[in-house]
Design a protein around this motif. Structure first.
Motif, PDB file in Angstrom:
ATOM      1  N   THR A  80      -7.257   7.261  -8.726  1.00 41.86           N
ATOM      2  CA  THR A  80      -7.156   7.728  -7.344  1.00 41.86           C
ATOM      3  C   THR A  80      -6.914   6.591  -6.362  1.00 41.86           C
ATOM      4  O   THR A  80      -6.394   6.820  -5.290  1.00 41.86           O
ATOM      5  N   ASP A  81      -7.305   5.378  -6.714  1.00 41.15           N
ATOM      6  CA  ASP A  81      -7.114   4.220  -5.840  1.00 41.15           C
ATOM      7  C   ASP A  81      -6.867   3.008  -6.723  1.00 41.15           C
ATOM      8  O   ASP A  81      -7.811   2.345  -7.166  1.00 41.15           O
ATOM      9  N   VAL A  82      -5.600   2.718  -6.998  1.00 45.21           N
ATOM     10  CA  VAL A  82      -5.268   1.666  -7.958  1.00 45.21           C
ATOM     11  C   VAL A  82      -5.792   0.304  -7.508  1.00 45.21           C
ATOM     12  O   VAL A  82      -6.251  -0.481  -8.332  1.00 45.21           O
ATOM     13  N   ASP A  83      -5.772   0.017  -6.211  1.00 40.82           N
ATOM     14  CA  ASP A  83      -6.287  -1.273  -5.737  1.00 40.82           C
ATOM     15  C   ASP A  83      -7.769  -1.427  -6.044  1.00 40.82           C
ATOM     16  O   ASP A  83      -8.206  -2.477  -6.521  1.00 40.82           O
ATOM     17  N   ALA A  84      -8.547  -0.382  -5.810  1.00 36.66           N
ATOM     18  CA  ALA A  84      -9.985  -0.432  -6.088  1.00 36.66           C
ATOM     19  C   ALA A  84     -10.244  -0.536  -7.585  1.00 36.66           C
ATOM     20  O   ALA A  84     -11.128  -1.285  -8.022  1.00 36.66           O
ATOM     21  N   VAL A  85      -9.488   0.213  -8.376  1.00 40.06           N
ATOM     22  CA  VAL A  85      -9.665   0.170  -9.835  1.00 40.06           C
ATOM     23  C   VAL A  85      -9.354  -1.228 -10.366  1.00 40.06           C
ATOM     24  O   VAL A  85     -10.109  -1.784 -11.159  1.00 40.06           O
ATOM     25  N   ILE A  86      -8.257  -1.809  -9.915  1.00 44.48           N
ATOM     26  CA  ILE A  86      -7.883  -3.141 -10.379  1.00 44.48           C
ATOM     27  C   ILE A  86      -8.922  -4.178  -9.950  1.00 44.48           C
ATOM     28  O   ILE A  86      -9.312  -5.051 -10.735  1.00 44.48           O
ATOM     29  N   GLN A  99       0.020  -6.761 -11.267  1.00 45.58           N
ATOM     30  CA  GLN A  99      -0.729  -6.365 -10.087  1.00 45.58           C
ATOM     31  C   GLN A  99      -0.110  -5.087  -9.493  1.00 45.58           C
ATOM     32  O   GLN A  99       1.042  -4.768  -9.763  1.00 45.58           O
ATOM     33  N   PRO A 100      -0.880  -4.342  -8.677  1.00 49.72           N
ATOM     34  CA  PRO A 100      -0.355  -3.102  -8.103  1.00 49.72           C
ATOM     35  C   PRO A 100       0.984  -3.316  -7.399  1.00 49.72           C
ATOM     36  O   PRO A 100       1.159  -4.281  -6.654  1.00 49.72           O
ATOM     37  N   ARG A 101       1.910  -2.392  -7.699  1.00 55.53           N
ATOM     38  CA  ARG A 101       3.244  -2.432  -7.089  1.00 55.53           C
ATOM     39  C   ARG A 101       3.795  -1.006  -7.073  1.00 55.53           C
ATOM     40  O   ARG A 101       3.344  -0.151  -7.848  1.00 55.53           O
ATOM     41  N   PRO A 102       4.800  -0.746  -6.232  1.00 52.43           N
ATOM     42  CA  PRO A 102       5.386   0.597  -6.193  1.00 52.43           C
ATOM     43  C   PRO A 102       5.968   0.983  -7.546  1.00 52.43           C
ATOM     44  O   PRO A 102       6.548   0.147  -8.251  1.00 52.43           O
ATOM     45  N   GLY A 103       5.810   2.252  -7.892  1.00 51.59           N
ATOM     46  CA  GLY A 103       6.391   2.751  -9.130  1.00 51.59           C
ATOM     47  C   GLY A 103       7.899   2.855  -9.013  1.00 51.59           C
ATOM     48  O   GLY A 103       8.420   3.064  -7.920  1.00 51.59           O
ATOM     49  N   PHE A 104       8.596   2.714 -10.135  1.00 46.82           N
ATOM     50  CA  PHE A 104      10.047   2.862 -10.086  1.00 46.82           C
ATOM     51  C   PHE A 104      10.492   4.229 -10.588  1.00 46.82           C
ATOM     52  O   PHE A 104      11.648   4.593 -10.453  1.00 46.82           O
ATOM     53  N   SER A 105       9.574   5.016 -11.166  1.00 50.82           N
ATOM     54  CA  SER A 105       9.943   6.334 -11.678  1.00 50.82           C
ATOM     55  C   SER A 105       9.088   7.456 -11.088  1.00 50.82           C
ATOM     56  O   SER A 105       9.088   8.567 -11.599  1.00 50.82           O
ATOM     57  N   PHE A 106       8.354   7.153 -10.024  1.00 58.67           N
ATOM     58  CA  PHE A 106       7.488   8.147  -9.388  1.00 58.67           C
ATOM     59  C   PHE A 106       7.085   7.640  -8.009  1.00 58.67           C
ATOM     60  O   PHE A 106       7.212   6.453  -7.720  1.00 58.67           O
ATOM     61  N   VAL A 109       1.842   4.062  -6.905  1.00 57.88           N
ATOM     62  CA  VAL A 109       1.599   2.663  -7.208  1.00 57.88           C
ATOM     63  C   VAL A 109       1.158   2.558  -8.662  1.00 57.88           C
ATOM     64  O   VAL A 109       0.452   3.423  -9.181  1.00 57.88           O
ATOM     65  N   THR A 110       1.560   1.462  -9.313  1.00 56.67           N
ATOM     66  CA  THR A 110       1.201   1.237 -10.701  1.00 56.67           C
ATOM     67  C   THR A 110       0.706  -0.198 -10.889  1.00 56.67           C
ATOM     68  O   THR A 110       1.079  -1.093 -10.129  1.00 56.67           O
ATOM     69  N   ALA A 111      -0.131  -0.392 -11.892  1.00 56.95           N
ATOM     70  CA  ALA A 111      -0.597  -1.717 -12.295  1.00 56.95           C
ATOM     71  C   ALA A 111      -0.844  -1.646 -13.799  1.00 56.95           C
ATOM     72  O   ALA A 111      -0.955  -0.562 -14.369  1.00 56.95           O
ATOM     73  N   VAL A 112      -0.939  -2.813 -14.438  1.00 61.34           N
ATOM     74  CA  VAL A 112      -1.138  -2.839 -15.888  1.00 61.34           C
ATOM     75  C   VAL A 112      -2.258  -3.817 -16.229  1.00 61.34           C
ATOM     76  O   VAL A 112      -2.290  -4.943 -15.715  1.00 61.34           O
ATOM     77  N   VAL A 113      -3.166  -3.379 -17.116  1.00 56.73           N
ATOM     78  CA  VAL A 113      -4.246  -4.223 -17.623  1.00 56.73           C
ATOM     79  C   VAL A 113      -4.102  -4.325 -19.139  1.00 56.73           C
ATOM     80  O   VAL A 113      -3.332  -3.583 -19.746  1.00 56.73           O
ATOM     81  N   THR A 114      -4.859  -5.238 -19.738  1.00 55.84           N
ATOM     82  CA  THR A 114      -4.797  -5.452 -21.177  1.00 55.84           C
ATOM     83  C   THR A 114      -6.151  -5.163 -21.811  1.00 55.84           C
ATOM     84  O   THR A 114      -7.184  -5.589 -21.297  1.00 55.84           O
ATOM     85  N   ASP A 115      -6.132  -4.438 -22.928  1.00 56.00           N
ATOM     86  CA  ASP A 115      -7.378  -4.151 -23.639  1.00 56.00           C
ATOM     87  C   ASP A 115      -7.699  -5.293 -24.604  1.00 56.00           C
ATOM     88  O   ASP A 115      -6.922  -6.243 -24.727  1.00 56.00           O
ATOM     89  N   ARG A 124      -1.967   4.413 -12.989  1.00 57.87           N
ATOM     90  CA  ARG A 124      -0.972   5.055 -12.129  1.00 57.87           C
ATOM     91  C   ARG A 124      -1.653   5.883 -11.051  1.00 57.87           C
ATOM     92  O   ARG A 124      -2.447   6.759 -11.351  1.00 57.87           O
ATOM     93  N   GLU A 125      -1.318   5.561  -9.792  1.00 60.61           N
ATOM     94  CA  GLU A 125      -1.797   6.333  -8.645  1.00 60.61           C
ATOM     95  C   GLU A 125      -0.603   7.114  -8.089  1.00 60.61           C
ATOM     96  O   GLU A 125       0.337   6.528  -7.555  1.00 60.61           O
ATOM     97  N   TRP A 126      -0.623   8.428  -8.236  1.00 63.41           N
ATOM     98  CA  TRP A 126       0.444   9.287  -7.732  1.00 63.41           C
ATOM     99  C   TRP A 126       0.318   9.448  -6.221  1.00 63.41           C
ATOM    100  O   TRP A 126      -0.788   9.462  -5.692  1.00 63.41           O
ATOM    101  N   ARG A 127       1.435   9.592  -5.531  1.00 64.86           N
ATOM    102  CA  ARG A 127       1.433   9.869  -4.097  1.00 64.86           C
ATOM    103  C   ARG A 127       2.145  11.205  -3.867  1.00 64.86           C
ATOM    104  O   ARG A 127       3.227  11.448  -4.414  1.00 64.86           O
ATOM    105  N   ALA A 128       1.534  12.063  -3.074  1.00 60.37           N
ATOM    106  CA  ALA A 128       2.097  13.382  -2.776  1.00 60.37           C
ATOM    107  C   ALA A 128       3.472  13.225  -2.138  1.00 60.37           C
ATOM    108  O   ALA A 128       3.713  12.255  -1.425  1.00 60.37           O
ATOM    109  N   PRO A 129       4.360  14.125  -2.432  1.00 59.13           N
ATOM    110  CA  PRO A 129       4.148  15.377  -3.169  1.00 59.13           C
ATOM    111  C   PRO A 129       4.341  15.232  -4.681  1.00 59.13           C
ATOM    112  O   PRO A 129       4.294  16.215  -5.402  1.00 59.13           O
ATOM    113  N   ASP A 130       4.565  14.029  -5.171  1.00 55.78           N
ATOM    114  CA  ASP A 130       4.874  13.822  -6.581  1.00 55.78           C
ATOM    115  C   ASP A 130       3.667  14.108  -7.460  1.00 55.78           C
ATOM    116  O   ASP A 130       2.516  14.007  -7.038  1.00 55.78           O
TER     117      ASP A 130
END
Length: 148
Positions: A80-86, A99-106, A109-115, A124-130
């Motif tokens: 729900t809040d990619v910045d807070a999650v990261i 780091q969080p950045r605009p999505g290119f296919s939605f 905002v998206t970010a990536v972490v490593t397990d 992935r944080e979706w933004r309405a109406p998507d």
């Protein structure tokens, strides 16, 4: 009739670390851990869940010491809040590879972490109406073109 996705396989090189990461860091719940196979070739797997998502944590086959192909990026989690999650994951020592950045296919905002096994997990944080089933999305980024 196919009714949905049952589970997603996630490769792990250290079962204990992976269970800890997915349950104590990402908030999945532990379901079960199983040993299977003949005594001279025992393997193990574990299941963790989050909502309707079920992950099967499974070591690679014997002799495989690297993850290749799409297995390196097995899943994306909705947040729900990619910045807070990261920020929270960084505070817990999780490596953030993107780091969080605009999505290119939605829209969002998206970010990536490593397990612990080096697998990339997208946040992935979706933004309405998507959303998952929104058909009218059009690219906002100049480096993206919708082709279908």
């Amino acid at each position: 009739m196919i009714t949905g996705i049952d589970h997603v396989h996630v490769t792990t090189f250290d079962m204990d670390k992976s269970i800890d990461f997915y349950t104590n860091v990402l908030g999945f719940h532990f379901l079960r851990r199983v040993e299977f196979g003949p005594e001279n070739n025992r393997r193990e797997l574990a299941y963790v869940g989050l909502g309707d998502i079920l992950l099967e944590l499974l070591p690679p086959p014997p002799g495989v010491d690297a993850v290749v192909g799409t297995a390196q990026r097995p899943l994306a989690l909705t947040v729900t809040d990619v910045d807070a999650v990261i920020a929270d994951l960084e505070a817990k020592g999780v490596e953030v590879t993107t780091q969080p950045r605009p999505g290119f296919s939605f829209y969002g905002v998206t970010a990536v972490v490593t397990d612990p096994s080096g697998l990339a997990i997208e946040m992935r944080e979706w933004r309405a109406p998507d959303g998952r089933h929104y058909m009218d999305w059009q690219p906002e980024r100049e480096d993206a073109v919708r082709t279908g």
